[in-house]
Design a protein around this motif. Structure first.
Motif, mmCIF file in Angstrom:
data_model
loop_
_atom_site.group_PDB
_atom_site.id
_atom_site.type_symbol
_atom_site.label_atom_id
_atom_site.label_comp_id
_atom_site.label_asym_id
_atom_site.label_seq_id
_atom_site.Cartn_x
_atom_site.Cartn_y
_atom_site.Cartn_z
ATOM 1 N N SER A 175 0.824 -1.207 0.000
ATOM 2 C CA SER A 175 0.000 0.000 0.000
ATOM 3 C C SER A 175 0.863 1.264 0.000
ATOM 4 N N VAL A 176 1.890 1.285 0.845
ATOM 5 C CA VAL A 176 2.771 2.455 0.935
ATOM 6 C C VAL A 176 3.552 2.646 -0.364
ATOM 7 N N ILE A 177 4.160 1.585 -0.869
ATOM 8 C CA ILE A 177 4.959 1.680 -2.098
ATOM 9 C C ILE A 177 4.091 2.119 -3.273
ATOM 10 N N ASN A 178 2.913 1.509 -3.421
ATOM 11 C CA ASN A 178 2.025 1.885 -4.527
ATOM 12 C C ASN A 178 1.567 3.333 -4.397
ATOM 13 N N GLY A 179 1.310 3.802 -3.168
ATOM 14 C CA GLY A 179 0.947 5.203 -2.961
ATOM 15 C C GLY A 179 2.085 6.140 -3.365
ATOM 16 N N LEU A 180 3.304 5.770 -2.988
ATOM 17 C CA LEU A 180 4.469 6.594 -3.362
ATOM 18 C C LEU A 180 4.676 6.601 -4.880
ATOM 19 N N LEU A 181 4.476 5.464 -5.520
ATOM 20 C CA LEU A 181 4.621 5.403 -6.981
ATOM 21 C C LEU A 181 3.572 6.266 -7.678
ATOM 22 N N ARG A 182 2.323 6.224 -7.183
ATOM 23 C CA ARG A 182 1.279 7.074 -7.765
ATOM 24 C C ARG A 182 1.633 8.548 -7.593
ATOM 25 N N LYS A 183 2.128 8.919 -6.406
ATOM 26 C CA LYS A 183 2.502 10.309 -6.146
ATOM 27 C C LYS A 183 3.637 10.740 -7.067
ATOM 28 N N ARG A 184 4.626 9.855 -7.254
ATOM 29 C CA ARG A 184 5.737 10.173 -8.155
ATOM 30 C C ARG A 184 5.238 10.380 -9.575
ATOM 31 N N ASN A 185 4.297 9.551 -10.016
ATOM 32 C CA ASN A 185 3.733 9.705 -11.362
ATOM 33 C C ASN A 185 2.998 11.032 -11.503
ATOM 34 N N GLU A 186 2.279 11.441 -10.451
ATOM 35 C CA GLU A 186 1.589 12.740 -10.473
ATOM 36 C C GLU A 186 2.601 13.881 -10.579
ATOM 37 N N VAL A 187 3.688 13.785 -9.819
ATOM 38 C CA VAL A 187 4.727 14.822 -9.860
ATOM 39 C C VAL A 187 5.368 14.867 -11.241
ATOM 40 N N ASP A 188 5.634 13.700 -11.833
ATOM 41 C CA ASP A 188 6.215 13.650 -13.180
ATOM 42 C C ASP A 188 5.298 14.325 -14.201
ATOM 43 N N LYS A 189 3.988 14.053 -14.109
ATOM 44 C CA LYS A 189 3.026 14.686 -15.025
ATOM 45 C C LYS A 189 3.001 16.191 -14.822
ATOM 46 N N GLU A 190 3.071 16.620 -13.559
ATOM 47 C CA GLU A 190 3.069 18.047 -13.265
ATOM 48 C C GLU A 190 4.316 18.724 -13.832
ATOM 49 N N LYS A 191 5.463 18.049 -13.736
ATOM 50 C CA LYS A 191 6.700 18.605 -14.290
ATOM 51 C C LYS A 191 6.593 18.773 -15.798
ATOM 52 N N VAL A 192 5.967 17.810 -16.468
ATOM 53 C CA VAL A 192 5.777 17.898 -17.923
ATOM 54 C C VAL A 192 4.897 19.098 -18.249
ATOM 55 N N ASN A 193 3.805 19.258 -17.493
ATOM 56 C CA ASN A 193 2.901 20.389 -17.731
ATOM 57 C C ASN A 193 3.595 21.717 -17.478
ATOM 58 N N ILE A 194 4.414 21.798 -16.432
ATOM 59 C CA ILE A 194 5.160 23.026 -16.142
ATOM 60 C C ILE A 194 6.133 23.322 -17.273
ATOM 61 N N GLY A 195 6.773 22.270 -17.794
ATOM 62 C CA GLY A 195 7.697 22.449 -18.913
ATOM 63 C C GLY A 195 7.001 22.988 -20.143
ATOM 64 N N LYS A 196 5.796 22.481 -20.424
ATOM 65 C CA LYS A 196 5.027 22.962 -21.579
ATOM 66 C C LYS A 196 4.636 24.423 -21.381
ATOM 67 N N THR A 197 4.218 24.768 -20.168
ATOM 68 C CA THR A 197 3.840 26.147 -19.879
ATOM 69 C C THR A 197 5.044 27.072 -20.007
ATOM 70 N N ALA A 198 6.190 26.637 -19.503
ATOM 71 C CA ALA A 198 7.408 27.450 -19.592
ATOM 72 C C ALA A 198 7.798 27.678 -21.048
ATOM 73 N N ARG A 199 7.709 26.645 -21.883
ATOM 74 C CA ARG A 199 8.027 26.804 -23.310
ATOM 75 C C ARG A 199 7.077 27.798 -23.964
ATOM 76 N N PHE A 200 5.793 27.735 -23.605
ATOM 77 C CA PHE A 200 4.807 28.665 -24.159
ATOM 78 C C PHE A 200 5.189 30.103 -23.820
ATOM 79 N N TYR A 201 5.503 30.376 -22.541
ATOM 80 C CA TYR A 201 5.866 31.731 -22.134
ATOM 81 C C TYR A 201 7.179 32.185 -22.749
ATOM 82 N N LYS A 202 8.101 31.274 -22.942
ATOM 83 C CA LYS A 202 9.381 31.619 -23.575
ATOM 84 C C LYS A 202 9.148 32.058 -25.025
ATOM 85 N N ILE A 203 8.315 31.292 -25.743
ATOM 86 C CA ILE A 203 7.994 31.643 -27.130
ATOM 87 C C ILE A 203 7.253 32.977 -27.174
#
Length: 109
Positions: free
Chosen positions: A66-94
């Motif tokens: 339960s703990v490991i799977n919860g941590l893996l889900r949280k890591r996946n959420e953080v990874d998705k958020e980082k991708v979205n932040i990267g896309k937003t940063a590229r938009f503002y840079k352009i």
């Protein structure tokens, strides 16, 4: 197939998989066995593999899973958020470069 040999490292070094290869130690990241290590064919999981497989670790406790799977889900959420932040940063840079280009061209003409 749930085989466990305690400290199975010496046993597995002498054992050969059905393909004739030495098995290698891998880690399962499934929901049922997160972080559990197993000995498998070096081609385990690929089409045409012999599917040689032995657990190197005992079955994890339900709380551990339960703990490991919860941590893996949280890591996946953080990874998705980082991708979205990267896309937003590229938009503002352009947008910034287009704005600078606009003002430079406007001052020239």
């Amino acid at each position: 197939m749930d085989h466990h040999f305690g400290d199975c490292t010496p046993v597995m070094k002498r054992r050969i998989c059905y393909c004739g290869e030495l098995p290698i130690l891998k880690t399962s990241w499934t929901e049922i066995n997160p972080g559990r290590r197993f000995w498998g064919c070096r081609f385990y999981g690929k089409v045409g593999c012999c599917d040689f497989f032995y657990w190197a670790d005992p079955a994890p406790h339900e709380r551990y899973k339960s703990v490991i799977n919860g941590l893996l889900r949280k890591r996946n959420e953080v990874d998705k958020e980082k991708v979205n932040i990267g896309k937003t940063a590229r938009f503002y840079k352009i947008a910034l470069w287009l704005l600078v280009l606009f003002f430079v061209l406007r001052s020239v003409f």
